[in-house]
Design an enzyme around this catalytic site. Sequence first.
Site, PDB file in Angstrom:
ATOM      1  N   HIS B  69       0.875  -1.037  -0.131  1.00 29.79           N
ATOM      2  CA  HIS B  69       0.094   0.090   0.314  1.00 29.79           C
ATOM      3  C   HIS B  69       0.961   1.328   0.025  1.00 29.79           C
ATOM      4  O   HIS B  69       1.726   1.585   0.836  1.00 29.79           O
ATOM      5  CB  HIS B  69      -0.887  -0.033   1.295  1.00 29.79           C
ATOM      6  CG  HIS B  69      -1.847  -0.925   1.184  1.00 29.79           C
ATOM      7  ND1 HIS B  69      -2.621  -1.735   2.172  1.00 29.79           N
ATOM      8  CD2 HIS B  69      -2.852  -1.505   0.180  1.00 29.79           C
ATOM      9  CE1 HIS B  69      -3.344  -2.563   1.892  1.00 29.79           C
ATOM     10  NE2 HIS B  69      -3.604  -2.546   0.538  1.00 29.79           N
ATOM     11  N   ARG B  71       0.860   4.541   0.197  1.00 33.23           N
ATOM     12  CA  ARG B  71       0.894   5.611   1.114  1.00 33.23           C
ATOM     13  C   ARG B  71       1.404   5.397   2.654  1.00 33.23           C
ATOM     14  O   ARG B  71       1.720   6.238   3.140  1.00 33.23           O
ATOM     15  CB  ARG B  71      -0.362   6.536   1.215  1.00 33.23           C
ATOM     16  CG  ARG B  71      -1.630   5.371   2.033  1.00 33.23           C
ATOM     17  CD  ARG B  71      -2.915   6.237   1.790  1.00 33.23           C
ATOM     18  NE  ARG B  71      -4.055   5.216   2.398  1.00 33.23           N
ATOM     19  CZ  ARG B  71      -5.362   5.871   2.494  1.00 33.23           C
ATOM     20  NH1 ARG B  71      -5.429   7.171   1.949  1.00 33.23           N
ATOM     21  NH2 ARG B  71      -6.066   5.163   2.747  1.00 33.23           N
ATOM     22  N   GLU B  72       1.572   4.061   2.783  1.00 32.95           N
ATOM     23  CA  GLU B  72       2.044   3.693   4.067  1.00 32.95           C
ATOM     24  C   GLU B  72       3.727   3.872   4.195  1.00 32.95           C
ATOM     25  O   GLU B  72       4.494   2.941   4.275  1.00 32.95           O
ATOM     26  CB  GLU B  72       1.496   2.358   4.372  1.00 32.95           C
ATOM     27  CG  GLU B  72       0.076   2.325   4.495  1.00 32.95           C
ATOM     28  CD  GLU B  72      -0.387   0.809   4.520  1.00 32.95           C
ATOM     29  OE1 GLU B  72       0.435  -0.106   4.695  1.00 32.95           O
ATOM     30  OE2 GLU B  72      -1.804   0.630   4.239  1.00 32.95           O
ATOM     31  N   ARG B 127      -3.040   4.869  -2.571  1.00 32.08           N
ATOM     32  CA  ARG B 127      -2.833   3.475  -1.673  1.00 32.08           C
ATOM     33  C   ARG B 127      -2.800   2.186  -2.772  1.00 32.08           C
ATOM     34  O   ARG B 127      -2.146   1.343  -2.397  1.00 32.08           O
ATOM     35  CB  ARG B 127      -4.298   3.220  -0.987  1.00 32.08           C
ATOM     36  CG  ARG B 127      -4.415   1.619  -0.529  1.00 32.08           C
ATOM     37  CD  ARG B 127      -5.770   1.752   0.459  1.00 32.08           C
ATOM     38  NE  ARG B 127      -6.412   0.360   0.345  1.00 32.08           N
ATOM     39  CZ  ARG B 127      -6.263  -0.164   1.589  1.00 32.08           C
ATOM     40  NH1 ARG B 127      -5.564   0.287   2.619  1.00 32.08           N
ATOM     41  NH2 ARG B 127      -6.601  -1.400   1.730  1.00 32.08           N
ATOM     42  N   ASN B 144      -3.627  -5.512  -1.950  1.00 31.57           N
ATOM     43  CA  ASN B 144      -3.832  -6.657  -0.805  1.00 31.57           C
ATOM     44  C   ASN B 144      -5.428  -6.904  -0.607  1.00 31.57           C
ATOM     45  O   ASN B 144      -5.833  -7.333   0.258  1.00 31.57           O
ATOM     46  CB  ASN B 144      -3.424  -5.820   0.475  1.00 31.57           C
ATOM     47  CG  ASN B 144      -3.018  -6.980   1.320  1.00 31.57           C
ATOM     48  OD1 ASN B 144      -2.533  -8.035   1.159  1.00 31.57           O
ATOM     49  ND2 ASN B 144      -3.199  -6.861   2.748  1.00 31.57           N
ATOM     50  N   ARG B 145      -5.980  -6.751  -1.809  1.00 28.54           N
ATOM     51  CA  ARG B 145      -7.458  -7.509  -1.820  1.00 28.54           C
ATOM     52  C   ARG B 145      -7.343  -8.378  -3.132  1.00 28.54           C
ATOM     53  O   ARG B 145      -8.208  -8.704  -3.627  1.00 28.54           O
ATOM     54  CB  ARG B 145      -8.498  -6.590  -1.960  1.00 28.54           C
ATOM     55  CG  ARG B 145      -8.510  -5.459  -0.980  1.00 28.54           C
ATOM     56  CD  ARG B 145      -9.212  -6.363   0.133  1.00 28.54           C
ATOM     57  NE  ARG B 145      -9.321  -5.484   1.405  1.00 28.54           N
ATOM     58  CZ  ARG B 145      -8.324  -5.106   2.432  1.00 28.54           C
ATOM     59  NH1 ARG B 145      -7.187  -5.465   2.085  1.00 28.54           N
ATOM     60  NH2 ARG B 145      -8.540  -4.025   3.331  1.00 28.54           N
ATOM     61  N   HIS B 196       2.864  -3.578   6.860  1.00 26.33           N
ATOM     62  CA  HIS B 196       1.977  -2.573   6.517  1.00 26.33           C
ATOM     63  C   HIS B 196       1.904  -1.329   7.785  1.00 26.33           C
ATOM     64  O   HIS B 196       2.694  -1.510   8.496  1.00 26.33           O
ATOM     65  CB  HIS B 196       0.398  -2.982   6.643  1.00 26.33           C
ATOM     66  CG  HIS B 196       0.256  -3.974   5.498  1.00 26.33           C
ATOM     67  ND1 HIS B 196      -0.584  -3.528   4.167  1.00 26.33           N
ATOM     68  CD2 HIS B 196       0.528  -5.074   5.408  1.00 26.33           C
ATOM     69  CE1 HIS B 196      -0.715  -4.505   3.541  1.00 26.33           C
ATOM     70  NE2 HIS B 196      -0.028  -5.399   4.058  1.00 26.33           N
ATOM     71  N   TYR B 198      -1.328   1.690   9.329  1.00 23.82           N
ATOM     72  CA  TYR B 198      -0.679   1.917  10.945  1.00 23.82           C
ATOM     73  C   TYR B 198      -1.869   1.226  11.577  1.00 23.82           C
ATOM     74  O   TYR B 198      -2.984   0.585  11.459  1.00 23.82           O
ATOM     75  CB  TYR B 198      -0.785   3.317  11.144  1.00 23.82           C
ATOM     76  CG  TYR B 198      -2.043   4.065  11.033  1.00 23.82           C
ATOM     77  CD1 TYR B 198      -2.881   4.279  12.199  1.00 23.82           C
ATOM     78  CD2 TYR B 198      -2.871   4.271   9.782  1.00 23.82           C
ATOM     79  CE1 TYR B 198      -4.089   4.961  12.087  1.00 23.82           C
ATOM     80  CE2 TYR B 198      -3.827   4.975   9.667  1.00 23.82           C
ATOM     81  CZ  TYR B 198      -4.483   5.299  10.823  1.00 23.82           C
ATOM     82  OH  TYR B 198      -5.717   5.971  10.485  1.00 23.82           O
ATOM     83  N   TYR B 248     -10.806  -6.578  10.773  1.00 24.17           N
ATOM     84  CA  TYR B 248     -11.914  -6.971  10.291  1.00 24.17           C
ATOM     85  C   TYR B 248     -11.957  -7.733   9.196  1.00 24.17           C
ATOM     86  O   TYR B 248     -10.517  -8.383   8.704  1.00 24.17           O
ATOM     87  CB  TYR B 248     -12.669  -5.560   9.762  1.00 24.17           C
ATOM     88  CG  TYR B 248     -11.666  -4.635   8.868  1.00 24.17           C
ATOM     89  CD1 TYR B 248     -11.187  -5.222   7.430  1.00 24.17           C
ATOM     90  CD2 TYR B 248     -10.917  -3.593   9.474  1.00 24.17           C
ATOM     91  CE1 TYR B 248     -10.594  -4.338   6.682  1.00 24.17           C
ATOM     92  CE2 TYR B 248     -10.224  -2.725   8.544  1.00 24.17           C
ATOM     93  CZ  TYR B 248      -9.871  -3.149   7.235  1.00 24.17           C
ATOM     94  OH  TYR B 248      -8.919  -2.375   6.560  1.00 24.17           O
ATOM     95  N   GLU B 270       1.201  -4.134  11.067  1.00 23.57           N
ATOM     96  CA  GLU B 270       0.807  -2.881  10.898  1.00 23.57           C
ATOM     97  C   GLU B 270       1.424  -2.163  11.815  1.00 23.57           C
ATOM     98  O   GLU B 270       1.472  -2.118  13.181  1.00 23.57           O
ATOM     99  CB  GLU B 270      -0.566  -2.756  11.232  1.00 23.57           C
ATOM    100  CG  GLU B 270      -1.846  -3.328  10.345  1.00 23.57           C
ATOM    101  CD  GLU B 270      -1.916  -2.819   9.142  1.00 23.57           C
ATOM    102  OE1 GLU B 270      -1.382  -1.706   8.981  1.00 23.57           O
ATOM    103  OE2 GLU B 270      -2.835  -3.133   8.394  1.00 23.57           O
TER     104      GLU B 270
END
Lengths: 94, 309
Positions: B69, B71-72, B127, B144-145, B196, B198, B248, B270
Amino acid sequence: QTLFIGDQVLRITVKSEEQLGLLQSLEEEQDLELDFWLHPISSDLPVDIRVPFASLQTVKVFLESNDIPYSVMIKDVQEVLDKEQSDMEANTMR
Amino acid sequence: ERNSKSFNFGAYHTLETIYNWMDTLVADHPSLVSKVNIGSSYENRPMYALKFSTGGDKRPAIWIDAGIHSREWVSQATAVWTANKIATDYGRDASLTSLLNNMDIYLMIVTNPDGYVFTHTGNRMWRKTRSRISGSSCRGVDPNRNWDAGFGGPGASKNPCSDSYHGPSAHSEVEVQNVVDLIKSHGNFKAFISIHAYSQLLMYPYGYSCNDVPDAPELDSVGRSAVKALSSLYGTRYQVGSICKIIYQASGGSIDWSYNHGIKYSFAFELRDTGRYGFLLPANQIIPTASETWLALKNIMEYVRDHPY
């Protein structure tokens, strides 16, 4: 670069499943152009949303009228990005 | 930046700088570190993994990826620091040395290079990948999906404009397919760790299902031990659990795929923080974050070394 002047990141603490549902409905409102950093999944977890300046008033009114507690996590996203950018430039110069 | 000794690990860098630095790391440690080109991104950028190996052919290996991702940013920055740590500690740290005398480590610092470049040049909040979607004006797939593990299920969006868009099909994203190809062709990975940010979590499969994986008790125990090591440095608190139970339900994730592929020790971190800066973690937290994360990574890798399967 896309600018984020006046955008805020709100941290929302939902207190009930009903409030969670309201936030999930907010996710569907594409006109508001909200950027969910942490999604509304469980009433046990916080929800973080980057709210564009143009949608701030609408979102805050929505939260307050539904008695959903929130705090401002980042007051002005662009200010943080500007600092990040100047740090990078200073490092490059160094 | 060409001199690895003057490189500032406490700063965020562009893709070009990171790639140049990788060359200096390889040049400085030629008998340990090599650069593996695993393919090209959608926008035709090379995708490099650093391979840390002391020899042997397809030894048992550990995969670590960061920055899927884009932006991380602390994820990629932590991976840079980690690469340097592995290279410089080999021969000095007895445990790491024994690990590398038995196993290889593959570390992919920027798993989504197009997205990362775009965060520097177009939109810091990006992202996803940068692929074009047929029939939509929106670009990009959540990489990541996009893995073939419960693909298209709960916790992923079918809307191409969503940040959680799962893509038109599993492994549609070339960045994902490149990693899959490497893992499959190698055939001897024993751990798969994805970094990842956060929220300060250490997670194990599954994300697509809330049922426990068969190895859940062991993975939970390994995770708790790793987090204990992490916390020992600055007291940073992490939570441990399966993706589904701790955050989740999220389908199509990398560590679900790796676990189903037979890589038992599959974890996702994370990193910092828990809600002060989120994706915009200040650069002065890069080194503390990387330093504490290293203790957890090393703890997991030592466990993997000592528990062959």
